[in-house]
Structure formats: C-alpha cells, structure tokens
Scaffold this motif. Sequence first.
Motif, PDB file in Angstrom:
ATOM      1  N   ARG A 153       0.799  -1.232   0.000  1.00  0.00           N
ATOM      2  CA  ARG A 153       0.000   0.000   0.000  1.00  0.00           C
ATOM      3  C   ARG A 153       0.830   1.281   0.000  1.00  0.00           C
ATOM      4  O   ARG A 153       0.426   2.267  -0.581  1.00  0.00           O
ATOM      5  CB  ARG A 153      -0.982   0.012   1.160  1.00  0.00           C
ATOM      6  N   GLU A 154       1.983   1.274   0.622  1.00  0.00           N
ATOM      7  CA  GLU A 154       2.781   2.500   0.706  1.00  0.00           C
ATOM      8  C   GLU A 154       3.502   2.816  -0.602  1.00  0.00           C
ATOM      9  O   GLU A 154       3.926   3.946  -0.811  1.00  0.00           O
ATOM     10  CB  GLU A 154       3.764   2.408   1.862  1.00  0.00           C
ATOM     11  N   SER A 155       3.611   1.833  -1.482  1.00  0.00           N
ATOM     12  CA  SER A 155       4.339   2.060  -2.733  1.00  0.00           C
ATOM     13  C   SER A 155       3.418   2.155  -3.954  1.00  0.00           C
ATOM     14  O   SER A 155       3.910   2.265  -5.076  1.00  0.00           O
ATOM     15  CB  SER A 155       5.363   0.938  -2.945  1.00  0.00           C
ATOM     16  N   VAL A 156       2.103   2.119  -3.734  1.00  0.00           N
ATOM     17  CA  VAL A 156       1.153   2.170  -4.849  1.00  0.00           C
ATOM     18  C   VAL A 156       0.344   3.456  -4.762  1.00  0.00           C
ATOM     19  O   VAL A 156      -0.315   3.719  -3.757  1.00  0.00           O
ATOM     20  CB  VAL A 156       0.205   0.945  -4.826  1.00  0.00           C
ATOM     21  N   ALA A 157       0.398   4.244  -5.825  1.00  0.00           N
ATOM     22  CA  ALA A 157      -0.378   5.487  -5.865  1.00  0.00           C
ATOM     23  C   ALA A 157      -1.871   5.171  -5.896  1.00  0.00           C
ATOM     24  O   ALA A 157      -2.285   4.125  -6.398  1.00  0.00           O
ATOM     25  CB  ALA A 157       0.005   6.283  -7.107  1.00  0.00           C
ATOM     26  N   GLY A 158      -2.669   6.062  -5.372  1.00  0.00           N
ATOM     27  CA  GLY A 158      -4.113   5.867  -5.311  1.00  0.00           C
ATOM     28  C   GLY A 158      -4.734   5.543  -6.651  1.00  0.00           C
ATOM     29  O   GLY A 158      -5.603   4.677  -6.763  1.00  0.00           O
ATOM     30  N   ASP A 159      -4.280   6.224  -7.694  1.00  0.00           N
ATOM     31  CA  ASP A 159      -4.825   5.990  -9.037  1.00  0.00           C
ATOM     32  C   ASP A 159      -4.451   4.627  -9.604  1.00  0.00           C
ATOM     33  O   ASP A 159      -5.064   4.167 -10.564  1.00  0.00           O
ATOM     34  CB  ASP A 159      -4.342   7.068 -10.007  1.00  0.00           C
ATOM     35  N   ASP A 160      -3.434   3.991  -9.028  1.00  0.00           N
ATOM     36  CA  ASP A 160      -2.957   2.705  -9.544  1.00  0.00           C
ATOM     37  C   ASP A 160      -3.410   1.498  -8.727  1.00  0.00           C
ATOM     38  O   ASP A 160      -3.139   0.367  -9.117  1.00  0.00           O
ATOM     39  CB  ASP A 160      -1.424   2.711  -9.596  1.00  0.00           C
ATOM     40  N   VAL A 161      -4.069   1.711  -7.615  1.00  0.00           N
ATOM     41  CA  VAL A 161      -4.427   0.611  -6.713  1.00  0.00           C
ATOM     42  C   VAL A 161      -5.202  -0.482  -7.442  1.00  0.00           C
ATOM     43  O   VAL A 161      -4.874  -1.662  -7.339  1.00  0.00           O
ATOM     44  CB  VAL A 161      -5.206   1.119  -5.481  1.00  0.00           C
ATOM     45  N   VAL A 162      -6.223  -0.117  -8.176  1.00  0.00           N
ATOM     46  CA  VAL A 162      -7.053  -1.120  -8.854  1.00  0.00           C
ATOM     47  C   VAL A 162      -6.239  -1.887  -9.890  1.00  0.00           C
ATOM     48  O   VAL A 162      -6.372  -3.105 -10.018  1.00  0.00           O
ATOM     49  CB  VAL A 162      -8.285  -0.467  -9.507  1.00  0.00           C
ATOM     50  N   TYR A 163      -5.381  -1.190 -10.614  1.00  0.00           N
ATOM     51  CA  TYR A 163      -4.586  -1.846 -11.652  1.00  0.00           C
ATOM     52  C   TYR A 163      -3.548  -2.795 -11.062  1.00  0.00           C
ATOM     53  O   TYR A 163      -3.374  -3.916 -11.546  1.00  0.00           O
ATOM     54  CB  TYR A 163      -3.914  -0.801 -12.543  1.00  0.00           C
ATOM     55  N   VAL A 164      -2.865  -2.351 -10.029  1.00  0.00           N
ATOM     56  CA  VAL A 164      -1.877  -3.204  -9.363  1.00  0.00           C
ATOM     57  C   VAL A 164      -2.581  -4.389  -8.722  1.00  0.00           C
ATOM     58  O   VAL A 164      -2.110  -5.533  -8.820  1.00  0.00           O
ATOM     59  CB  VAL A 164      -1.051  -2.404  -8.321  1.00  0.00           C
ATOM     60  N   PHE A 165      -3.718  -4.154  -8.092  1.00  0.00           N
ATOM     61  CA  PHE A 165      -4.489  -5.236  -7.490  1.00  0.00           C
ATOM     62  C   PHE A 165      -4.898  -6.250  -8.563  1.00  0.00           C
ATOM     63  O   PHE A 165      -4.790  -7.461  -8.349  1.00  0.00           O
ATOM     64  CB  PHE A 165      -5.729  -4.688  -6.780  1.00  0.00           C
ATOM     65  N   GLY A 166      -5.336  -5.781  -9.709  1.00  0.00           N
ATOM     66  CA  GLY A 166      -5.721  -6.678 -10.800  1.00  0.00           C
ATOM     67  C   GLY A 166      -4.563  -7.545 -11.258  1.00  0.00           C
ATOM     68  O   GLY A 166      -4.729  -8.744 -11.504  1.00  0.00           O
ATOM     69  N   ASP A 167      -3.387  -6.955 -11.365  1.00  0.00           N
ATOM     70  CA  ASP A 167      -2.194  -7.716 -11.747  1.00  0.00           C
ATOM     71  C   ASP A 167      -1.861  -8.773 -10.704  1.00  0.00           C
ATOM     72  O   ASP A 167      -1.544  -9.917 -11.037  1.00  0.00           O
ATOM     73  CB  ASP A 167      -0.993  -6.788 -11.933  1.00  0.00           C
ATOM     74  N   ILE A 168      -1.930  -8.386  -9.443  1.00  0.00           N
ATOM     75  CA  ILE A 168      -1.663  -9.321  -8.345  1.00  0.00           C
ATOM     76  C   ILE A 168      -2.681 -10.455  -8.368  1.00  0.00           C
ATOM     77  O   ILE A 168      -2.333 -11.630  -8.232  1.00  0.00           O
ATOM     78  CB  ILE A 168      -1.695  -8.588  -6.986  1.00  0.00           C
ATOM     79  N   LEU A 169      -3.934 -10.114  -8.536  1.00  0.00           N
ATOM     80  CA  LEU A 169      -5.013 -11.106  -8.545  1.00  0.00           C
ATOM     81  C   LEU A 169      -4.825 -12.110  -9.672  1.00  0.00           C
ATOM     82  O   LEU A 169      -4.940 -13.328  -9.460  1.00  0.00           O
ATOM     83  CB  LEU A 169      -6.353 -10.384  -8.682  1.00  0.00           C
ATOM     84  N   LEU A 170      -4.532 -11.642 -10.851  1.00  0.00           N
ATOM     85  CA  LEU A 170      -4.315 -12.537 -11.988  1.00  0.00           C
ATOM     86  C   LEU A 170      -3.117 -13.447 -11.742  1.00  0.00           C
ATOM     87  O   LEU A 170      -3.176 -14.652 -12.010  1.00  0.00           O
ATOM     88  CB  LEU A 170      -4.114 -11.720 -13.262  1.00  0.00           C
ATOM     89  N   LYS A 171      -2.040 -12.885 -11.206  1.00  0.00           N
ATOM     90  CA  LYS A 171      -0.844 -13.677 -10.900  1.00  0.00           C
ATOM     91  C   LYS A 171      -1.167 -14.765  -9.882  1.00  0.00           C
ATOM     92  O   LYS A 171      -0.810 -15.936 -10.062  1.00  0.00           O
ATOM     93  CB  LYS A 171       0.269 -12.775 -10.374  1.00  0.00           C
ATOM     94  N   ASN A 172      -1.887 -14.405  -8.824  1.00  0.00           N
ATOM     95  CA  ASN A 172      -2.219 -15.385  -7.786  1.00  0.00           C
ATOM     96  C   ASN A 172      -3.158 -16.471  -8.306  1.00  0.00           C
ATOM     97  O   ASN A 172      -2.998 -17.650  -7.967  1.00  0.00           O
ATOM     98  CB  ASN A 172      -2.822 -14.688  -6.569  1.00  0.00           C
ATOM     99  N   ALA A 173      -4.121 -16.102  -9.125  1.00  0.00           N
ATOM    100  CA  ALA A 173      -5.039 -17.103  -9.693  1.00  0.00           C
ATOM    101  C   ALA A 173      -4.277 -18.060 -10.605  1.00  0.00           C
ATOM    102  O   ALA A 173      -4.489 -19.272 -10.555  1.00  0.00           O
ATOM    103  CB  ALA A 173      -6.162 -16.407 -10.451  1.00  0.00           C
ATOM    104  N   LYS A 174      -3.378 -17.527 -11.419  1.00  0.00           N
ATOM    105  CA  LYS A 174      -2.586 -18.376 -12.310  1.00  0.00           C
ATOM    106  C   LYS A 174      -1.674 -19.298 -11.521  1.00  0.00           C
ATOM    107  O   LYS A 174      -1.493 -20.469 -11.884  1.00  0.00           O
ATOM    108  CB  LYS A 174      -1.772 -17.518 -13.271  1.00  0.00           C
ATOM    109  N   GLU A 175      -1.075 -18.795 -10.447  1.00  0.00           N
ATOM    110  CA  GLU A 175      -0.197 -19.625  -9.623  1.00  0.00           C
ATOM    111  C   GLU A 175      -0.963 -20.787  -8.995  1.00  0.00           C
ATOM    112  O   GLU A 175      -0.442 -21.889  -8.882  1.00  0.00           O
ATOM    113  CB  GLU A 175       0.486 -18.789  -8.542  1.00  0.00           C
TER     114      GLU A 175
END
Length: 87
Positions: free
Chosen positions: A54-76
């Motif tokens: 959370r401290e390294s992700v800008a407010g405008d990017d939270v949803v996009y970074v979360f989406g990337d994380i979510l896709l990575k975790n689902a694929k793993e």
Amino acid sequence: MDELWNKVLTRENITDFYYSTVSMVYPSVFDITKETTRAENAIVKSYQDIYAKRESVAGDDVVYVFGDILLKNAKEIIISRISSSIF
C-alpha cells in the motif's frame, strides 16, 4: 463499484476497498480457478498482497496493481493444481 477506486490504501479504508471490488473479483477468479476454495485463496492472498504494498502504490494505480496481483495469484493456483495432479 460506481467509480474506479482512486485512494491510497490505508488501514482505515482497506475494508471499503474490499467491499467496493469483491463483487467483481470473485466471479472473475472463479472462472479462472474453477473451484470455490482455490478462488477464495487467490482472492484473500491478493487483498493481503495489495495491502502489504500500500505504501508504494499510488491511489490511481491501486485497482490496476491489485488486478495484476489477482491474476498472478489465480494463475499460480492453477499451476500448482496442475503440478500436484501430475506428480
């Protein structure tokens, strides 16, 4: 979610972020994992991961970074399921 989340995540608003996104997240992840438990595990891990960053992700990017994380975790999870069924 009426508008895209645009706030920096904090301890105080992580619950708001969760409730504003989870209804979209669950069906998407379930489509990838095809199992309730695996979908839930990927989702929980993703919310934990975005909170940890959370401290390294800008407010405008939270949803996009979360989406990337979510896709990575689902694929793993899919890869680990395939790997465990082979061996």
